[in-house]
Design a protein around this motif. Sequence first.
Motif, short mmCIF file in Angstrom:
data_model
loop_
_atom_site.label_atom_id
_atom_site.label_comp_id
_atom_site.label_asym_id
_atom_site.label_seq_id
_atom_site.Cartn_x
_atom_site.Cartn_y
_atom_site.Cartn_z
N MET A 1 0.86 -1.18 0.00
CA MET A 1 0.00 0.00 0.00
C MET A 1 0.90 1.23 0.00
SD MET A 1 -2.82 1.23 2.86
CE MET A 1 -4.11 0.12 2.38
N ASN A 2 0.63 2.14 -0.90
CA ASN A 2 1.39 3.38 -0.93
C ASN A 2 0.59 4.50 -0.25
OD1 ASN A 2 -0.43 4.47 -2.84
ND2 ASN A 2 0.79 3.71 -4.54
N LYS A 3 1.15 5.70 -0.24
CA LYS A 3 0.52 6.81 0.47
C LYS A 3 -0.85 7.16 -0.10
CE LYS A 3 1.61 11.46 2.11
NZ LYS A 3 2.63 12.52 2.12
N THR A 4 -0.99 7.16 -1.41
CA THR A 4 -2.27 7.48 -2.04
C THR A 4 -3.33 6.45 -1.67
OG1 THR A 4 -1.12 8.53 -3.88
CG2 THR A 4 -3.41 7.93 -4.24
N GLU A 5 -2.96 5.18 -1.69
CA GLU A 5 -3.90 4.11 -1.32
C GLU A 5 -4.29 4.22 0.15
OE1 GLU A 5 -2.33 0.79 -4.54
OE2 GLU A 5 -1.47 0.84 -2.53
N LEU A 6 -3.33 4.60 1.00
CA LEU A 6 -3.63 4.78 2.42
C LEU A 6 -4.60 5.94 2.62
CD1 LEU A 6 -3.18 4.02 5.37
CD2 LEU A 6 -1.12 5.45 5.35
N ILE A 7 -4.41 7.02 1.92
CA ILE A 7 -5.32 8.17 2.01
C ILE A 7 -6.73 7.75 1.58
CG2 ILE A 7 -5.88 10.41 0.97
CD1 ILE A 7 -2.79 10.92 0.94
N ASP A 8 -6.83 6.98 0.51
CA ASP A 8 -8.13 6.49 0.05
C ASP A 8 -8.79 5.61 1.11
OD1 ASP A 8 -7.75 7.83 -2.34
OD2 ASP A 8 -7.14 6.04 -3.45
N ALA A 9 -8.01 4.73 1.73
CA ALA A 9 -8.55 3.84 2.76
C ALA A 9 -9.02 4.61 3.99
CB ALA A 9 -7.50 2.81 3.17
N ILE A 10 -8.25 5.63 4.39
CA ILE A 10 -8.64 6.46 5.53
C ILE A 10 -9.94 7.20 5.21
CG2 ILE A 10 -8.02 8.50 6.90
CD1 ILE A 10 -5.07 7.56 6.63
N ALA A 11 -10.02 7.76 4.02
CA ALA A 11 -11.22 8.49 3.61
C ALA A 11 -12.45 7.60 3.66
CB ALA A 11 -11.03 9.06 2.21
N LYS A 12 -12.30 6.39 3.18
CA LYS A 12 -13.43 5.45 3.14
C LYS A 12 -13.84 5.01 4.54
CE LYS A 12 -14.91 1.15 0.98
NZ LYS A 12 -14.52 0.03 0.11
N LYS A 13 -12.87 4.60 5.37
CA LYS A 13 -13.19 4.08 6.70
C LYS A 13 -13.67 5.16 7.67
CE LYS A 13 -10.44 -0.07 6.59
NZ LYS A 13 -11.41 -1.13 6.76
N ALA A 14 -13.16 6.39 7.52
CA ALA A 14 -13.53 7.47 8.44
C ALA A 14 -14.62 8.36 7.87
CB ALA A 14 -12.30 8.31 8.78
N ASN A 15 -15.08 8.04 6.66
CA ASN A 15 -16.13 8.82 6.01
C ASN A 15 -15.71 10.30 5.89
OD1 ASN A 15 -18.54 9.13 4.67
ND2 ASN A 15 -19.72 9.50 6.53
N LEU A 16 -14.49 10.50 5.40
CA LEU A 16 -13.92 11.83 5.20
C LEU A 16 -13.65 12.02 3.71
CD1 LEU A 16 -11.19 11.83 7.99
CD2 LEU A 16 -13.36 13.06 8.05
#
Length: 90
Positions: A1-16
């Motif tokens: 997982m790279n930084k962009t994928e991590l940002i996407d995952a955070i956005a999805k899980k935290a509803n941000l």
Amino acid sequence: MNKTELIDAIAKKANLSKADSKRALEAYLTATADALKKGDRISLIGFGTFSVQKRAARMGHNPRTGKSIKIAAKKVVKFKPGATLAKKVK
């Protein structure tokens, strides 16, 4: 997982939004780096602990030439996973 994928995952899980997630991640990374630079430990219960350790100077060798070289002392970042993270990875 790279930084962009991590940002996407955070956005999805935290509803941000992705922009908010990116700012939050970058703030976390900056705060973590600043704390470690000062020599502080960062403990995230269940996840793990980041700390700084001193690595002593030592002698090594150049594998290409075989000559001995002196490796300078330095500080390194160490991560010790917490119990919850270790269980999830198993």
